[in-house]
Design an enzyme around this catalytic site. Structure first.
Site, PDB file in Angstrom:
ATOM      1  N   ASN A  97      -4.545  12.551   0.295  1.00  0.00           N
ATOM      2  CA  ASN A  97      -5.669  13.287   0.117  1.00  0.00           C
ATOM      3  C   ASN A  97      -6.513  14.870   1.376  1.00  0.00           C
ATOM      4  O   ASN A  97      -6.486  15.237   0.464  1.00  0.00           O
ATOM      5  CB  ASN A  97      -6.538  12.017   1.054  1.00  0.00           C
ATOM      6  N   ASP A 135       0.747  -1.300   0.313  1.00  0.00           N
ATOM      7  CA  ASP A 135      -0.198  -0.042  -0.380  1.00  0.00           C
ATOM      8  C   ASP A 135       1.060   1.421   0.290  1.00  0.00           C
ATOM      9  O   ASP A 135       2.279   0.934   0.628  1.00  0.00           O
ATOM     10  CB  ASP A 135      -1.480   0.158   1.256  1.00  0.00           C
ATOM     11  N   ASP A 195      -7.337  10.355  -5.846  1.00  0.00           N
ATOM     12  CA  ASP A 195      -7.444   8.896  -7.162  1.00  0.00           C
ATOM     13  C   ASP A 195      -6.580   9.363  -8.100  1.00  0.00           C
ATOM     14  O   ASP A 195      -6.431   8.401  -8.392  1.00  0.00           O
ATOM     15  CB  ASP A 195      -8.823   9.641  -7.591  1.00  0.00           C
ATOM     16  N   GLU A 208      -6.062   2.303  -0.333  1.00  0.00           N
ATOM     17  CA  GLU A 208      -4.479   2.567  -0.490  1.00  0.00           C
ATOM     18  C   GLU A 208      -3.853   1.588  -0.861  1.00  0.00           C
ATOM     19  O   GLU A 208      -3.095   1.109  -1.281  1.00  0.00           O
ATOM     20  CB  GLU A 208      -3.708   3.116  -0.314  1.00  0.00           C
TER      21      GLU A 208
END
Length: 738
Positions: A614, A606, A623, A649
């Protein structure tokens, strides 16, 4: 070009007949949809097309396999029957338009005339008359009848009926006016041979092209009628595409079939030429070996010390002693005659005591072979003794004195009958010709003492008088030099001529084209099979198009279903497979590993500190990071590997047939790849990786747990690193290292 097209007549007859059969099938199918006065015209035209197509295929068979009088008669009857159908179609078509025409009784006197011409002048003349009296008026009448129907069609279809009418009128001229040569006007002037001589094109090719055009136009008219009857969404567009596709396919099949037919024929042609060349070498070698013995012995005789005294002034010995000398020198050969001739042409010694002279000539000074030998050259020639028909070989050689002056000639004449008897066992047709082109040795007894080609340069050669042979037509139209394909005795053959060494004689070998035609027939048969497959597709057009439309709708539903299934199996944001697909693939790999013992590995990774991405740049930019990372990693793994979005993620990579060490190296490369990738606005990010190899007894939960634990350990140990799962997980080892 004309000679090439003539060699392709078999294939021209094939597609000529195929086009007419297609035209007939179309017209019959069209007639079933009609319920008005036009139906008899279309139905009879269809019957004509089918019967005439079969007639053309019979002509092709005669060309390939050979003809016979009975077969010629049968073909003439079938052709006439097809033209009767065509003429009746034209008669009924004109009658339906209200024009005054005679009744069906008109065919009785017409057929009687055709039969009478056939009885008096042969089948070919009868076929020419049938074309004049039936084909030409019938096709023209059909053309005018179809042209008058154009008013019954909408504006867009009138040109089509006019084109079909013009095609039939053109066919009436090509098939009903240009006929086979016949001994009456106008067939003696306007005929197939003069047309080909004038244009370089066989009239059969023109007729075949007209038949193809008529079939295509009839198909178009039939399609328009079907489109008007069946009103389906998209049907017209679909039918137009199908028309173009099938027409293109048929043309492609015919062109490729033509190439295949020529290719197969060429292979056999080369084999035939090679075989004939080998046969010629073998036969010529047999003759040359036989005459070489005589040539060698006559040299021995000419150089014999016992011969020189016979030509000097002091000749000694009586006739018996001289004959014993000849027997001693050449007795093993058993010649027809052996002689010694002096410079004046007088025979001074002969093994034939009954004739001191030579064929009634007491002096040989004017004989060709003697003149040649006395000049110092060896003389050789093949001869036929007319009264006894004895085939012999004569060889003469000069006799030289010690001062190298020519004192006389030694001559041997040996029989070739034993050689001829041996050679006649050969299967391939061959002919040994003397210097005048007369057959002296052959395995075809009917051709003995026959000239193979005209010899206008030898007016004194009269076989009927000299050899008691009747005059017969020559086998070849002209003299042959080398090899080539030509008509030989009425059959297409490969003819090879080869000289016999040191003589004016030659050997001709002729091989008929039966094998080549069989090879070409194979190409035609293959073409027919493929064409039939295309035609079956056409004949099922009415129901097939609707079935295809239904299949198209069904395929659209299936496509939508697959799209839904793909959407259910993939992540909407990244386009990677989702966890459901991962679970199915993992179960499959576990089952395979249990069966075969093959290992595989799992990588879970990840993005480090993704929440900060974010928070700082916003979720839309987050995104974009996920999408870009997915694309980058997906482009760097094998096609056999499965990359999925695990959630948020987090991602998972399933590596088939990969052990822990290889998976660990893959994860390290991916870690570097991620850390060096530049993301818009964000810059760079890092990722942590956990790697686990499947172990005996593993299931989905345990394998995922070990990979997840390794990932967790990578996080605890500082992130942006790769950790390999331990075989036994110790909770103390999961704590951060101090």
């Amino acid at each position: 070009m004309a000679r090439y097209l003539e060699s392709q007549l078999d294939f021209i007859f094939f597609f000529y007949g195929l086009a007419f059969m297609l035209l007939g099938a179309l017209c019959l199918a069209f007639a079933r949809r009609l319920d008005d006065d036009h139906r008899p015209l279309i139905r009879l035209t269809g019957l004509f097309g089918c019967v005439h197509g079969a007639s053309e295929w019979l002509d092709m068979s005669a060309l390939l396999a050979g003809d016979a009088s009975e077969f010629l008669l049968a073909r003439g009857v079938l052709m006439t029957a097809s033209f009767v159908l065509l003429a009746e179609a034209g008669r009924q078509g004109l009658q339906s338009r209200g024009l005054p025409v005679p009744g069906p009784w008109i065919f009785i006197p017409v057929l009687l005339v055709i039969v009478a011409v056939g009885v008096l002048d042969g089948v070919w003349s009868a076929k020419a008359v049938a074309r004049y009296l039936l084909a030409a008026p019938g096709a023209i009448a059909v053309g005018f009848a179809l042209y008058s129907l154009r008013a019954d069609y909408p504006e867009s279809g009138r040109w089509l009926m006019a084109a079909v009418a013009a095609g039939f009128i053109g066919y009436g001229l090509a098939a009903g006016v240009i006929v086979a040569p016949a001994p009456f006007w106008p067939a003696d002037i306007v005929n197939q041979e003069n047309f080909q001589r004038l244009t370089g094109v066989p009239i059969q090719l023109v007729r075949g092209l007209l038949a193809v055009m008529l079939a295509a136009l009839a198909w178009t008219a039939w399609g328009r009628r079907v489109m008007q009857t069946l009103d389906y969404p998209g049907y017209s567009r679909h039918l137009k595409r199908q028309f173009i596709g099938v027409l293109t396919s048929l043309l492609g099949v015919l062109l490729l079939g033509w190439v295949l037919t020529n290719y197969l024929g060429e292979i056999h042609r080369q084999d035939t030429e090679s075989e004939v060349a080998g046969d010629a070498v073998l036969l010529v070698g047999s003759v040359e070996r036989e005459i070489a013995i005589a040539d060698a012995l006559v040299k021995v005789l000419a150089n014999s010390p016992s011969v020189q005294p016979l030509l000097g002034k002091g000749r000694s010995g009586g006739p018996e002693a001289m004959r014993e000398l000849l027997d001693l020198e050449v007795g093993a050969l058993r010649p027809v005659r052996a002689s010694i001739v002096d410079r004046s042409g007088n025979v001074v010694l002969s093994s034939n005591s009954a004739a001191k002279g030579w064929l009634g000539q007491s002096n040989l000074s004017a004989v060709g072979w003697f003149v040649q030998a006395i000049e110092g050259r060896a003389a050789r020639e093949f001869r036929v003794d007319a009264p006894e028909r004895l085939r012999t070989y004569l060889t003469a050689y000069p006799i030289r004195s010690a001062e190298d002056t020519i004192e006389g000639v030694a001559v041997l004449e040996v029989s070739l009958e034993d050689l001829a008897a041996t050679m006649t066992r050969f299967d391939q047709a061959f002919f040994v010709l003397d210097r005048n082109g007369v057959v002296i040795i052959t395995n075809r007894s009917d051709e003995f003492l026959r000239t193979l080609w005209p010899r206008p340069d030898l007016p004194l050669l009269r076989l009927a008088e000299q050899l008691s042979e009747p005059q017969r037509p020559t086998m070849l139209p002209r003299e042959v030099f080398g090899g080539g394909w030509m008509d030989f005795g009425g059959r297409r053959s490969y003819v090879l001529r080869q000289r016999i060494a040191d003589t004016q004689a030659s050997l001709v070998v002729a091989a008929p084209v039966r094998g080549i035609m069989a090879s070409r027939l194979l190409g035609i048969f293959i073409t027919l099979q493929v064409a039939i497959a295309v035609l079956f597709y056409f004949f099922g057009l009415d129901s097939g198009v609707r079935d295809r439309l239904q299949r198209q709708l069904h395929e659209e539903l299936q496509l939508r279903s697959r799209d839904l299934a793909r959407q259910a199996a993939t992540d909407a944001l990244t386009g990677l497979f989702n966890r459901m697909t991962f679970n199915e693939r993992l179960d499959s790999e576990l089952a395979r590993s249990e069966r075969s013992g093959q290992v595989f590995s799992l990588i879970i990774f990840d993005i480090d500190y993704f929440k900060e991405v974010n928070d700082v740049y916003g979720h839309p930019m987050g995104d974009q990071v996920l999408i870009r990372l997915s694309q980058t990693v997906a482009a760097s793994v094998r096609r056999s590997d499965l990359l999925v979005r695990w959630g948020g993620e987090e991602f998972a990579l399933l590596l088939a047939d990969t052990d822990a060490q290889a998976a660990y190296e893959t994860a390290k490369k991916l870690r570097l790849l991620v850390s060096h990738t530049i993301f818009e606005q964000v810059g760079t990010v890092t990722a942590s990786f956990g790697v686990a190899q499947v172990l005996p007894g593993d299931n989905a939960e345990t394998l995922v747990a070990r990979a997840d634990n390794a990932l967790y350990r990578a996080k605890l140990n500082g992130r942006n690193r790769v950790e390999l799962s331990l075989s036994v997980v110790d909770p103390l080892e999961l704590s951060p290292t101090l």
